[in-house]
Motif scaffolding. Sequence first.
Motif, mmCIF file in Angstrom:
data_model
loop_
_atom_site.group_PDB
_atom_site.id
_atom_site.type_symbol
_atom_site.label_atom_id
_atom_site.label_comp_id
_atom_site.label_asym_id
_atom_site.label_seq_id
_atom_site.Cartn_x
_atom_site.Cartn_y
_atom_site.Cartn_z
ATOM 1 N N GLU A 1 -5.778 33.777 -51.543
ATOM 2 C CA GLU A 1 -4.547 34.458 -51.195
ATOM 3 C C GLU A 1 -3.366 33.527 -51.425
ATOM 4 O OE1 GLU A 1 -4.940 35.733 -47.223
ATOM 5 O OE2 GLU A 1 -6.581 37.146 -47.633
ATOM 6 N N PRO A 2 -2.153 34.086 -51.567
ATOM 7 C CA PRO A 2 -0.978 33.237 -51.760
ATOM 8 C C PRO A 2 -0.739 32.372 -50.529
ATOM 9 C CG PRO A 2 -0.355 35.533 -51.400
ATOM 10 C CD PRO A 2 -1.836 35.513 -51.626
ATOM 11 N N PRO A 3 -0.298 31.115 -50.709
ATOM 12 C CA PRO A 3 -0.129 30.214 -49.572
ATOM 13 C C PRO A 3 0.952 30.710 -48.620
ATOM 14 C CG PRO A 3 0.863 29.290 -51.561
ATOM 15 C CD PRO A 3 0.097 30.507 -51.983
ATOM 16 N N ALA A 4 0.732 30.438 -47.318
ATOM 17 C CA ALA A 4 1.697 30.825 -46.297
ATOM 18 C C ALA A 4 2.899 29.889 -46.363
ATOM 19 C CB ALA A 4 1.055 30.765 -44.919
ATOM 20 N N PRO A 5 4.059 30.341 -45.902
ATOM 21 C CA PRO A 5 5.237 29.475 -45.926
ATOM 22 C C PRO A 5 5.037 28.249 -45.049
ATOM 23 C CG PRO A 5 5.642 31.487 -44.647
ATOM 24 C CD PRO A 5 4.343 31.677 -45.373
ATOM 25 N N THR A 6 5.540 27.121 -45.524
ATOM 26 C CA THR A 6 5.386 25.866 -44.796
ATOM 27 C C THR A 6 6.253 25.881 -43.552
ATOM 28 O OG1 THR A 6 5.018 24.747 -46.899
ATOM 29 C CG2 THR A 6 5.579 23.373 -44.989
ATOM 30 N N PRO A 7 5.698 25.550 -42.371
ATOM 31 C CA PRO A 7 6.516 25.538 -41.151
ATOM 32 C C PRO A 7 7.530 24.410 -41.211
ATOM 33 C CG PRO A 7 4.326 24.671 -40.718
ATOM 34 C CD PRO A 7 4.291 25.218 -42.100
ATOM 35 N N PRO A 8 8.624 24.532 -40.483
ATOM 36 C CA PRO A 8 9.630 23.468 -40.508
ATOM 37 C C PRO A 8 9.093 22.189 -39.887
ATOM 38 C CG PRO A 8 10.162 25.131 -38.854
ATOM 39 C CD PRO A 8 9.021 25.674 -39.657
ATOM 40 N N ALA A 9 9.694 21.076 -40.299
ATOM 41 C CA ALA A 9 9.232 19.781 -39.812
ATOM 42 C C ALA A 9 9.499 19.605 -38.330
ATOM 43 C CB ALA A 9 9.919 18.666 -40.602
ATOM 44 N N ASN A 10 10.449 20.321 -37.779
ATOM 45 C CA ASN A 10 10.799 20.169 -36.367
ATOM 46 C C ASN A 10 9.832 20.881 -35.435
ATOM 47 O OD1 ASN A 10 13.416 20.532 -38.165
ATOM 48 N ND2 ASN A 10 13.914 19.041 -36.585
ATOM 49 N N LEU A 11 9.014 21.789 -35.937
ATOM 50 C CA LEU A 11 8.104 22.547 -35.085
ATOM 51 C C LEU A 11 6.930 21.654 -34.688
ATOM 52 C CD1 LEU A 11 7.324 25.240 -33.790
ATOM 53 C CD2 LEU A 11 6.194 25.862 -35.928
ATOM 54 N N LEU A 12 6.798 21.419 -33.379
ATOM 55 C CA LEU A 12 5.736 20.567 -32.858
ATOM 56 C C LEU A 12 4.491 21.343 -32.501
ATOM 57 C CD1 LEU A 12 7.881 18.308 -30.480
ATOM 58 C CD2 LEU A 12 7.173 17.828 -32.831
ATOM 59 N N ASN A 13 4.651 22.502 -31.896
ATOM 60 C CA ASN A 13 3.498 23.266 -31.427
ATOM 61 C C ASN A 13 3.923 24.709 -31.219
ATOM 62 O OD1 ASN A 13 0.963 23.945 -30.530
ATOM 63 N ND2 ASN A 13 1.253 23.121 -28.463
ATOM 64 N N SER A 14 2.955 25.609 -31.304
ATOM 65 C CA SER A 14 3.175 27.027 -31.070
ATOM 66 C C SER A 14 1.979 27.583 -30.320
ATOM 67 C CB SER A 14 3.385 27.781 -32.390
ATOM 68 O OG SER A 14 3.595 29.167 -32.154
ATOM 69 N N LEU A 15 2.239 28.290 -29.216
ATOM 70 C CA LEU A 15 1.182 28.818 -28.366
ATOM 71 C C LEU A 15 1.372 30.312 -28.201
ATOM 72 C CD1 LEU A 15 -1.179 28.373 -26.310
ATOM 73 C CD2 LEU A 15 0.588 28.134 -24.561
ATOM 74 N N ASP A 16 0.318 31.072 -28.488
ATOM 75 C CA ASP A 16 0.338 32.515 -28.300
ATOM 76 C C ASP A 16 -0.039 32.820 -26.856
ATOM 77 O OD1 ASP A 16 0.290 35.244 -28.436
ATOM 78 O OD2 ASP A 16 -1.276 35.378 -29.964
ATOM 79 N N THR A 17 0.882 33.378 -26.087
ATOM 80 C CA THR A 17 0.646 33.657 -24.673
ATOM 81 C C THR A 17 0.063 35.035 -24.433
ATOM 82 O OG1 THR A 17 2.891 34.534 -24.344
ATOM 83 C CG2 THR A 17 2.573 32.153 -24.096
ATOM 84 N N GLY A 18 0.151 35.936 -25.392
ATOM 85 C CA GLY A 18 -0.379 37.280 -25.224
ATOM 86 C C GLY A 18 0.557 38.252 -24.562
ATOM 87 N N SER A 19 1.730 37.805 -24.127
ATOM 88 C CA SER A 19 2.683 38.695 -23.457
ATOM 89 C C SER A 19 4.099 38.323 -23.883
ATOM 90 C CB SER A 19 2.570 38.601 -21.928
ATOM 91 O OG SER A 19 1.280 38.993 -21.493
ATOM 92 N N GLN A 20 4.993 39.236 -23.682
ATOM 93 C CA GLN A 20 6.411 39.014 -23.971
ATOM 94 C C GLN A 20 6.943 37.859 -23.123
ATOM 95 O OE1 GLN A 20 8.992 41.975 -22.260
ATOM 96 N NE2 GLN A 20 10.463 41.830 -23.911
ATOM 97 N N VAL A 21 7.583 36.880 -23.760
ATOM 98 C CA VAL A 21 8.135 35.716 -23.067
ATOM 99 C C VAL A 21 9.591 36.010 -22.725
ATOM 100 C CG1 VAL A 21 8.516 33.237 -23.146
ATOM 101 C CG2 VAL A 21 6.575 34.234 -24.371
#
Length: 613
Positions: free
Chosen positions: A503-523
């Motif tokens: 598949e085509p490669p996903a866009p590269t995340p920005p260098a400033n992004l340290l972590n991402s957590l899916d909470t399962g609910s609206q934040v």
Amino acid sequence: MVEAIDIPVSSTERAEHHVQTPTLISPPESKTPPTATHKRNQAALAFNDSDRNSEPVDPSALQRALESFEQAGRVRERTPTASPSRKRQRIYGDRFIPNRSGQDLQASFSLLHEDGSPATPSRSARRTPHNELHFQKTEEANRTYSAVLRHEMFESTVPQAMPQNLSPTETGNLRASGRSHTPPARSNSALPASALTPSTPHKNLFSYQSPRHSYSGQPTPSRTPQSRHGINLNARSEIYSLSPVKYSSQRMLLSPQKTPRAVAKVPYKVLDAPDLADDFYLNLVDWGSQHTLGVGLGSCVYMWNATSGRVTKLCELSDDTVTSVNWIQRGSHIAIGTNRGYVQIWDAQSQRRLRTMTGHTGRVGALAWNEHILTSGSRDRIIYHRDVRQPEQWLRKAQGHKQEVCGLKWNTETGQLASGGNDNKLMVWENLNAEPTFKWGEHQAAVKAIAWSPHQRGLLASGGGTADRTIKFWNTLISPNGPSASSIAAAAAAASAAGTGGEPPAPTPPANLLNSLDTGSQVCNLAWSRNSNEIVSTHGYSQNQIIVWKYPSMQQVVSLTGHTYRVLYLAMSPDGSTIVTGAGDETLRFWNAFKKKERTGGLLSMDSHSVIR
């Protein structure tokens, strides 16, 4: 009538013909043609002639004809494309040595993950139920079991399928023996060449083949361990152990464990808040430095004193409603944003309005103080910086969002302003600049939840709405174009995908992004603890919970439930020990979420339930 055709036949056939059914004549109204008797007679005559002139059939010829007919109609079966593989040669011995070369241990047991356990809430669709009272003990037990299992099987190493530095000749020898060699985690170059070859056991009745190295990475002794001058007298040796668990694992289990912090699952105080708006884009609750809680209810602003428990009505707007409230960092001044685009400043101590500032053409849903600078964000997509000491309505204007600005937070330490909008964008502005320094579009929903860490300089947390449900952490002190670990990993994955034609490669995340957590609910909101490196988040659809997370591991400390609507509002007490949450169920709930630095008894001496009006 149809005339009959005279055909010379024998007397016997003429008699049989008279016995048959007579000729049928169709009525005048019927369209069915009459029966053609001459055709039937011709067919019968031809059949009799063939019987008279036929010869007996040869049974063998008939059998061959039928077989050839069946063979012609039968579909030819395909031969297999590959020849069947030869079975592996069995090796008989006096004991069974398992072979794990064909198993994916990392996928089966998650041995490479420190927190790999069945109850781990992250990286899987299965999440810990938030109403479980003892989920912390369950997760701790799962982590302990995983650690003991990994240590018992492999100690500090994980076996590989095949040695990486073996020559083709050695690889062929290993395959011919029927068992693959499992190397230790450290490099094999330091080991002698004889250690990689099978060795003959010493004085055994049955012969067997075994690698010189066990799965733990230590050399397998060829005889019972003994002292040079006698037998092994070490009482802690595994040959004398009566337990199936190794001594090192026993030490790990008996070592003192840090007990999880106990957090009360019920609020210690509940206030009724009639007319508290159920609007995601508003900010109607804030806790000031003088232990006073400000709440916007309809067209009024009420104050609740945390020390005395007294409720005071600060103001009531005429022909307008309150859309945001925010206390100054030090002092008794409070800013109020209205639905008609006005920004009012009130002195809470004297309960009088100091000034009203204009400029916005839409409702003001977000306010943020930075000393004497008051910043306001509106539905008109404009951010105004106002110096309350000067008579001008606004000092600077910042315009970058495409939809309503619903989140604003100043970092007074670095002079950075973070803004979130309904256009799913998160922006960081330096001081009072007109253009943003960072502009991130990683969130998939509106960004209202914004919080700066008081423990790590330049660390920013942001949360997305219903379509996003993630909490992301950003480093705002590095260049937006610099490399990061996540970007390097994404680039490597993209290169491998391009090489394999996937598949085509996903866009590269920005260098400033340290972590991402899916909470399962609206934040809906985020707030850092002042006393510990923890962060609290409030959520909406679909569980309406409040979660305290341990940073940076992002393990749940506690999950608090009680609101029946989205928990849209969050504020923290000046001492950092108590949080207050508000929801569309028109209640304010107070929680002892964090530890106290100094013990104060002001909040605990009040009634457990009262009305804010």
